[in-house]
Scaffold this motif. Structure first.
Motif, PDB file in Angstrom:
ATOM      1  N   ASP A  68       0.801  -1.234   0.000  1.00  0.00           N
ATOM      2  CA  ASP A  68       0.000   0.000   0.000  1.00  0.00           C
ATOM      3  C   ASP A  68       0.831   1.281   0.000  1.00  0.00           C
ATOM      4  N   LEU A  69       1.872   1.334   0.832  1.00  0.00           N
ATOM      5  CA  LEU A  69       2.657   2.562   0.953  1.00  0.00           C
ATOM      6  C   LEU A  69       3.384   2.882  -0.345  1.00  0.00           C
ATOM      7  N   PHE A  70       3.971   1.890  -0.964  1.00  0.00           N
ATOM      8  CA  PHE A  70       4.673   2.135  -2.220  1.00  0.00           C
ATOM      9  C   PHE A  70       3.703   2.500  -3.341  1.00  0.00           C
ATOM     10  N   ALA A  77       1.459   6.683  -6.889  1.00  0.00           N
ATOM     11  CA  ALA A  77       0.290   7.434  -7.351  1.00  0.00           C
ATOM     12  C   ALA A  77       0.471   8.925  -7.123  1.00  0.00           C
ATOM     13  N   ARG A  78       0.956   9.302  -5.945  1.00  0.00           N
ATOM     14  CA  ARG A  78       1.148  10.720  -5.638  1.00  0.00           C
ATOM     15  C   ARG A  78       2.222  11.341  -6.532  1.00  0.00           C
ATOM     16  N   MET A  79       3.181  10.518  -6.958  1.00  0.00           N
ATOM     17  CA  MET A  79       4.267  11.003  -7.804  1.00  0.00           C
ATOM     18  C   MET A  79       3.963  10.819  -9.287  1.00  0.00           C
ATOM     19  N   HIS A  80       2.760  10.334  -9.588  1.00  0.00           N
ATOM     20  CA  HIS A  80       2.290  10.175 -10.968  1.00  0.00           C
ATOM     21  C   HIS A  80       3.199   9.256 -11.787  1.00  0.00           C
ATOM     22  N   SER A  81       3.564   8.156 -11.172  1.00  0.00           N
ATOM     23  CA  SER A  81       4.420   7.179 -11.846  1.00  0.00           C
ATOM     24  C   SER A  81       3.785   5.796 -11.762  1.00  0.00           C
ATOM     25  N   PRO A  82       3.678   5.076 -12.875  1.00  0.00           N
ATOM     26  CA  PRO A  82       3.172   3.707 -12.787  1.00  0.00           C
ATOM     27  C   PRO A  82       4.147   2.842 -12.005  1.00  0.00           C
ATOM     28  N   ALA A 105       7.200  -5.732   0.196  1.00  0.00           N
ATOM     29  CA  ALA A 105       6.197  -4.736  -0.166  1.00  0.00           C
ATOM     30  C   ALA A 105       6.415  -4.216  -1.582  1.00  0.00           C
ATOM     31  N   ALA A 106       7.669  -3.929  -1.918  1.00  0.00           N
ATOM     32  CA  ALA A 106       7.982  -3.419  -3.251  1.00  0.00           C
ATOM     33  C   ALA A 106       7.657  -4.449  -4.331  1.00  0.00           C
ATOM     34  N   CYS A 107       8.000  -5.687  -4.077  1.00  0.00           N
ATOM     35  CA  CYS A 107       7.700  -6.743  -5.042  1.00  0.00           C
ATOM     36  C   CYS A 107       6.191  -6.910  -5.216  1.00  0.00           C
ATOM     37  N   ALA A 108       5.455  -6.847  -4.106  1.00  0.00           N
ATOM     38  CA  ALA A 108       4.000  -6.964  -4.179  1.00  0.00           C
ATOM     39  C   ALA A 108       3.387  -5.800  -4.948  1.00  0.00           C
ATOM     40  N   ALA A 109       4.070  -4.652  -4.946  1.00  0.00           N
ATOM     41  CA  ALA A 109       3.596  -3.488  -5.689  1.00  0.00           C
ATOM     42  C   ALA A 109       3.973  -3.544  -7.165  1.00  0.00           C
ATOM     43  N   GLY A 110       4.740  -4.545  -7.563  1.00  0.00           N
ATOM     44  CA  GLY A 110       5.152  -4.679  -8.952  1.00  0.00           C
ATOM     45  C   GLY A 110       6.301  -3.775  -9.328  1.00  0.00           C
ATOM     46  N   MET A 111       7.164  -3.475  -8.364  1.00  0.00           N
ATOM     47  CA  MET A 111       8.279  -2.571  -8.584  1.00  0.00           C
ATOM     48  C   MET A 111       9.613  -3.310  -8.512  1.00  0.00           C
ATOM     49  N   ARG A 112      10.573  -2.816  -9.255  1.00  0.00           N
ATOM     50  CA  ARG A 112      11.939  -3.317  -9.124  1.00  0.00           C
ATOM     51  C   ARG A 112      12.482  -2.850  -7.781  1.00  0.00           C
ATOM     52  N   VAL A 113      13.233  -3.700  -7.108  1.00  0.00           N
ATOM     53  CA  VAL A 113      13.752  -3.320  -5.799  1.00  0.00           C
ATOM     54  C   VAL A 113      15.225  -3.673  -5.689  1.00  0.00           C
ATOM     55  N   LEU A 114      16.003  -2.727  -5.164  1.00  0.00           N
ATOM     56  CA  LEU A 114      17.418  -2.918  -4.908  1.00  0.00           C
ATOM     57  C   LEU A 114      17.607  -3.051  -3.406  1.00  0.00           C
ATOM     58  N   GLY A 115      18.320  -4.082  -3.001  1.00  0.00           N
ATOM     59  CA  GLY A 115      18.536  -4.325  -1.582  1.00  0.00           C
ATOM     60  C   GLY A 115      19.810  -3.673  -1.094  1.00  0.00           C
TER      61      GLY A 115
END
Length: 223
Positions: free
Chosen positions: A149-151, A156-161, A177-187
């Motif tokens: 949810d947070l990501f 959405a607030r930053m207007h980026s898919p 969380a990032a993976c669940a949001a469908g985003m690339r994530v760097l650890g």
């Protein structure tokens, strides 16, 4: 016309343990405060159990484990002790200011801390101007990390898919969380709390790449 695919992606940074080296301090303060009132906990236990999740979730987990409530003023007292410790000890992650100054990407912060704490810690370490006003807290959503949810709110607030976002995270909850949001994530494993096994844990949670020095971030983004 410039193609959208040529635009740099949105960077979403976690705060604690990524931008500021706060996790060892916060975990020590939490462990001390809980131990003093009969909830014995060591600093390393606090890191292992609670890194990356909101304070509300931490306190709920403590109460569930011990089957009794914390004092009503515990959160407020803990916040005061955190602020005092951060004023005395908190540092920005080595090299992060220089890296941020050189990146062309749109960016924001999405952290499990309270909005007041996030902004305070970024201001204290000279990093707030790199992000303000684009600072997002788990207070703004119903479900914090590891939920997406947070990501998703930040995107959405930053207007980026979501597919055009890259998250920089140091916790299993945040990577999940990032993976669940469908985003690339760097650890990121460069914080003072990072133990040798953290890299494998972040990779198992879905981090594509692992890095330990902020100076390596631009090359990862270009790859």
């Amino acid at each position: 016309m410039t193609r959208d695919t040529a635009k740099p992606p949105l960077l979403i940074f976690d705060c604690d343990g990524v931008l500021v080296d706060s996790e060892p301090i916060a975990s020590r303060v939490l462990a001390e405060a809980l131990s003093e009132i009969g909830f014995p906990l060591g600093p390393q236990q606090a890191i292992e159990r609670y890194t990356g999740i909101s304070l509300a979730a931490v306190l709920a987990a403590v109460e569930a484990e011990w089957q009794r409530p914390l004092p009503a003023d515990f959160s407020a007292t803990l916040a005061e002790r955190d602020r005092a410790a951060f004023r005395a000890e908190l540092q920005a992650m080595p090299g992060v200011a220089r890296v941020l100054a050189g990146l062309p990407h749109a960016r924001c912060v999405a952290s499990s801390g309270s909005l007041d704490k996030i902004r305070h810690n970024l201001a204290l370490t000279g990093l707030l101007d790199f992000f303000a006003p684009h600072v997002f807290s788990a207070e703004m959503v119903t479900h914090g990390k590891p939920a997406p949810d947070l990501f998703l709110l930040a995107a959405a607030r930053m207007h980026s898919p979501p597919a055009r976002c890259i998250v920089i995270e140091d916790s299993v909850a945040g990577v999940s969380a990032a993976c669940a949001a469908g985003m690339r994530v760097l650890g990121f494993c460069g914080g003072g709390h990072a133990r040798p096994e953290l890299a494998d844990a972040l990779r198992a949670a879905g981090a594509r790449e692992i890095f330990t020095r902020m100076s390596d971030l631009p090359a990862l983004l270009a790859g």
